[in-house]
Design an enzyme around this catalytic site. Structure first.
Site, PDB file in Angstrom:
ATOM      1  N   GLY A 168       0.750  -1.178  -0.178  1.00  0.00           N
ATOM      2  CA  GLY A 168       0.042   0.060   0.066  1.00  0.00           C
ATOM      3  C   GLY A 168       0.723   1.012  -0.053  1.00  0.00           C
ATOM      4  N   PRO A 169       0.207   2.324  -0.282  1.00  0.00           N
ATOM      5  CG  PRO A 169      -1.374   4.050  -0.854  1.00  0.00           C
ATOM      6  CD  PRO A 169      -1.228   2.534  -0.527  1.00  0.00           C
ATOM      7  N   PRO A 170       2.526   4.762   1.173  1.00  0.00           N
ATOM      8  CG  PRO A 170       4.495   6.057   0.487  1.00  0.00           C
ATOM      9  CD  PRO A 170       3.090   5.474  -0.208  1.00  0.00           C
ATOM     10  N   GLY A 171       2.212   5.654   4.550  1.00  0.00           N
ATOM     11  CA  GLY A 171       1.439   6.357   5.572  1.00  0.00           C
ATOM     12  C   GLY A 171       0.126   5.776   5.813  1.00  0.00           C
ATOM     13  N   GLY A 173      -0.265   2.810   7.305  1.00  0.00           N
ATOM     14  CA  GLY A 173      -0.372   1.958   8.526  1.00  0.00           C
ATOM     15  C   GLY A 173       0.131   0.701   8.621  1.00  0.00           C
ATOM     16  CE  LYS A 174       3.234   0.191   3.493  1.00  0.00           C
ATOM     17  NZ  LYS A 174       2.761   1.470   3.361  1.00  0.00           N
ATOM     18  CG  HIS A 392     -14.533   9.838 -15.612  1.00  0.00           C
ATOM     19  ND1 HIS A 392     -13.885  10.307 -16.775  1.00  0.00           N
ATOM     20  CD2 HIS A 392     -13.975   8.515 -15.347  1.00  0.00           C
ATOM     21  CE1 HIS A 392     -13.297   9.372 -17.565  1.00  0.00           C
ATOM     22  NE2 HIS A 392     -13.163   8.314 -16.734  1.00  0.00           N
ATOM     23  CD  GLU A 393     -13.741   6.454 -12.217  1.00  0.00           C
ATOM     24  OE1 GLU A 393     -14.252   5.439 -12.555  1.00  0.00           O
ATOM     25  OE2 GLU A 393     -12.766   7.152 -12.596  1.00  0.00           O
ATOM     26  CG  ASP A 469     -11.433   5.981 -19.583  1.00  0.00           C
ATOM     27  OD1 ASP A 469     -11.009   4.930 -18.651  1.00  0.00           O
ATOM     28  OD2 ASP A 469     -12.063   6.803 -18.773  1.00  0.00           O
TER      29      ASP A 469
HETATM   30  P1  ADP Z   1       3.377   2.993   6.531  1.00  0.00           P
HETATM   31  O1  ADP Z   1       4.204   1.894   7.316  1.00  0.00           O
HETATM   32  O2  ADP Z   1       2.168   2.342   5.703  1.00  0.00           O
HETATM   33  O3  ADP Z   1       3.971   3.974   5.661  1.00  0.00           O
HETATM   34  P2  ADP Z   1       2.998   3.778   9.070  1.00  0.00           P
HETATM   35  O4  ADP Z   1       2.339   2.602   9.967  1.00  0.00           O
HETATM   36  O5  ADP Z   1       4.451   4.298   9.533  1.00  0.00           O
HETATM   37  O6  ADP Z   1       2.739   3.925   7.563  1.00  0.00           O
HETATM   38  O7  ADP Z   1       2.046   5.061   9.664  1.00  0.00           O
HETATM   39  C1  ADP Z   1       2.550   6.251  10.340  1.00  0.00           C
HETATM   40  C2  ADP Z   1       1.701   6.696  11.110  1.00  0.00           C
HETATM   41  O8  ADP Z   1       0.457   7.207  10.821  1.00  0.00           O
HETATM   42  C3  ADP Z   1       1.518   5.557  12.359  1.00  0.00           C
HETATM   43  O9  ADP Z   1       2.389   5.762  13.458  1.00  0.00           O
HETATM   44  C4  ADP Z   1       0.179   6.148  12.697  1.00  0.00           C
HETATM   45  O10 ADP Z   1       0.082   7.258  13.859  1.00  0.00           O
HETATM   46  C5  ADP Z   1      -0.531   6.822  11.864  1.00  0.00           C
HETATM   47  N1  ADP Z   1      -1.333   6.184  10.917  1.00  0.00           N
HETATM   48  C6  ADP Z   1      -1.081   5.595   9.762  1.00  0.00           C
HETATM   49  N2  ADP Z   1      -2.187   4.761   9.486  1.00  0.00           N
HETATM   50  C7  ADP Z   1      -3.217   4.584  10.162  1.00  0.00           C
HETATM   51  C8  ADP Z   1      -4.486   3.888  10.561  1.00  0.00           C
HETATM   52  N3  ADP Z   1      -4.852   3.290   9.841  1.00  0.00           N
HETATM   53  N4  ADP Z   1      -4.897   4.187  11.841  1.00  0.00           N
HETATM   54  C9  ADP Z   1      -4.562   4.957  12.664  1.00  0.00           C
HETATM   55  N5  ADP Z   1      -3.076   5.586  12.634  1.00  0.00           N
HETATM   56  C10 ADP Z   1      -2.470   5.468  11.433  1.00  0.00           C
HETATM   57 ZN    ZN Z   2     -12.294   6.498 -16.949  1.00  0.00          ZN
END
Ligand code: ADP
Ligand code: ZN
Ligand code: MG
Length: 587
Positions: A168-171, A173-174, A392-393, A469
């Site tokens: 998944g994209p950065p940030g 929650g992975k 569009h969608e 498209d």
């Molecule tokens: P990734 O690893 O996908 O890049 P992170 O797990 O490092 O993302 O997320 C960074 C911070 O953003 C987390 O420590 C948290 O504070 C917040 N965060 C991201 N996704 C979530 C989520 N689904 N629920 C709650 N907090 C989240």
């Molecule tokens: Zn389209």
């Protein structure tokens, strides 16, 4: 006289997270902290059993003031220091380190893994801390169960999966999810980032991998988390380096594969890796017995964003006027990390203004700040763009609803995904299909053009959002004529070379044809596309009210699926001449 009493390290972490801690002093062997303010303040101390490197981050995130004291020059600090402050002391105390780091291999222990270790359940993260990614949580719940009740599975002879890949994209929650798995299962969490494996010296990465797995085996059951797997896991054999690829990375990857194959799945070590570039991973990583489970952690939809905001807002004092639902509605495209940042910025804003609580006005200012930071990613759509994407969608979906055979429209979404896709319409075939009838091709071309048609019906002009498209529709039309022989005038003659069977490429190669034929092919393509385009427009004009109401619902909810969507799509009416056009392409 003030006596300081000792607390468990876990209690300390909990106190930080619930915002009870006001001040922290960190020294290598001891953490002193204050709970509460002035008169009611109490001071405690705790012993860091294995000090997580991210403690400063955690403290910063919770707005706790902290100081790290210079380590006294006592003799016991060698080992602890190695864990606590490796980058700081590596140069100054090199000799000391060498003496105390157990079995340091080679020069300064370069081959040792720098894995951050969090002991038993001490990642301090639970599933409740991760919001808005319910599907991913559900899948990972199973992993927790594997770790907790492995007998249940092994008794029946089932092999427990070794590797889970979070994509998944950065940030989104992975990392947080991986920590939560360890937290829920109450097992140690060994974490390392892919880029940390790849060093200048050939062989170092591989030995780090070995060391990491050795550590894990001693602590099993446990979780090994490898962040940025793509840094080591890039496909071999298509290295950027023309002189034979990147040796160091390749060796590291090979070692990882060997280690993964080398341990028995039932020893209780589960590997979790994260990447935002799954497409570059070496296929060998995805084989059964390796990272054969993939969990998508996507950007949250509105409901998810509201949940994430709620989780983070729990840590701050909210004013009466704060409407998290409203904030969620306005923050399409933001990730969990962005939202966490938003809440924090708002709290900072309120503190700067000496307020008692965080007000909606603070959130508004914070939102602007966060947006400025995000602008270059161009993910957050302005209201007009958002509306355009929605029409569009819905256009795709309504036209697609009339076309049978090519599968039902299952989902429409305007939550921006990945790179480039601002919204998408998901069409799922009812069954595997190997042949396509002429009318289905026509229908599909019209569906592809439905998005653009909606824009032109509603706004009288079109956006740049339809290029993909158009590309697909044109390719399909060309294939029908040059490859499938579906035209009256040219007949069943192959005018295109066969593309590779496996590269279902979108580029059609033409055979050498005479000028007249080339002109005729181009004319037929245009005729097919024009016909489908007018029909798409006719369908949408005929169902104009449904187009409006569905778009309104989509703008509100961001995702339409299931029964709600089926009900809408069943109301689409065919305009006059539709059936005839579908059969003959004319009318
Ligand atoms: P990734 O690893 O996908 O890049 P992170 O797990 O490092 O993302 O997320 C960074 C911070 O953003 C987390 O420590 C948290 O504070 C917040 N965060 C991201 N996704 C979530 C989520 N689904 N629920 C709650 N907090 C989240
Ligand atoms: Zn389209
Ligand atoms: Mg991460």
């Amino acid at each position: 006289m003030a006596t300081i009493s000792q607390q468990a390290y876990g209690d300390f972490l909990a106190a930080v997270k619930t915002n009870r801690v006001t001040k922290v002093t960190i020294s290598p062997s001891r953490i002193e902290y204050t709970v509460g303010h002035e008169n009611s303040a109490e001071t405690y101390f705790t012993i860091p059993d294995l000090l997580a490197e991210s403690l400063p981050d955690l403290l910063t995130a919770n707005g706790v003031e902290y100081t790290i004291q210079n380590p006294p020059s006592d003799s016991w600090l060698g080992t602890l220091l190695a864990v606590v402050l490796p980058p700081l002391v590596a140069v100054g105390a090199g000799a000391l380190l060498l003496k105390y780091t157990e079995g340091s291999s080679g020069v300064m222990g370069v081959g040792k893994s720098k894995a951050r270790t969090y002991t038993q359940g001490k990642t301090g993260v639970k599933f409740a801390d991760v919001a808005g990614v319910d599907e991913a949580k559900q899948e990972l719940q199973e992993v927790v169960d594997f770790l907790k009740n492995s007998d249940k599975y092994t008794r029946l002879g089932a092999k427990i999966p070794k590797g889970v890949l979070l994509v998944g994209p950065p940030g989104t929650g992975k990392t947080l999810l991986a920590k939560a798995v360890a937290g829920e299962a109450g097992v140690p969490f060994l974490s390392m980032s892919g880029s940390e494996f790849v060093e200048m010296f050939v062989g170092v990465g591989a030995s780090r991998v070995r060391d990491l797995f050795d550590k894990a085996k001693r602590q099993a059951p446990c979780i090994i988390f490898i962040d940025e797997l793509d840094a080591i896991g890039k496909s071999r054999g298509n290295g950027m380096n023309p002189s034979g690829g990147n040796d160091e990375r390749e060796q590291t990857l090979n070692q990882l594969l060997t280690e993964m194959d080398g341990f028995d799945g039932n020893t209780g070590i589960i590997l979790i890796a994260a990447t935002n570039r799954p497409e570059v991973l070496d296929p060998a990583l995805r084989r059964p017995g390796r990272f054969d489970r993939q969990v998508v952690v996507d950007r949250p939809d509105r409901l998810g964003r509201a949940q994430i905001l709620t989780v983070h807002a729990n840590n701050v004092k909210l004013g009466e006027d704060v409407d998290l639902e409203l904030l969620a509605a306005r923050t399409a495209g933001l990730t969990g990390a962005d939202l966490a940042n938003l809440v924090n910025e708002a709290a900072l804003m309120a503190a700067r203004n000496n307020r008692q609580a965080v007000l909606m006005a603070d959130f508004e200012l914070a939102f602007e700040r966060v947006l400025v930071g995000l602008e270059k990613r161009s993910r957050v759509l302005n209201p007009i763009e958002r509306q355009t994407v929605a029409y569009h969608e819905v256009g795709h979906a309504l036209v697609g609803a009339l076309i049978t055979g090519r599968g039902k429209v299952e989902k429409i979404s305007i939550v921006p995904r990945g790179v480039g896709a601002l919204g998408y319409t998901l069409q799922m075939p009812d069954e595997d299909r190997f042949l396509m009838m002429e009318d289905e091709i026509r229908g599909q071309i019209a569906t592809l053009l439905g998005g653009r048609a909606a824009e032109s019906v509603v706004f009288g002009k079109v956006s740049t959002g339809a290029s993909d498209d158009i590309q697909k529709a044109t390719n399909l039309a060309e294939k029908a004529i040059t490859l499938y022989g579906m035209s009256d005038t040219l007949g069943p003659i192959a005018f295109a070379g066969n593309n590779s069977q496996f590269l279902d490429g979108d580029t059609n190669t033409r055979r050498a044809v005479s000028g007249d034929v080339a002109i005729e092919i181009d004319r037929l393509i245009k005729q097919t596309i024009d016909g489908a385009n007018s029909m798409a427009k006719a369908i949408l004009e005929h169902n104009r009210e449904l187009l409006e109401s569905t778009t309104k619902a989509l703008l509100d909810r961001e995702v339409l699926e299931g029964d709600a969507l089926r009900t809408i799509l069943s109301q689409v009416q065919a305009p006059a001449g539709f059936a005839q056009w579908l059969q003959t392409g004319k009318g």
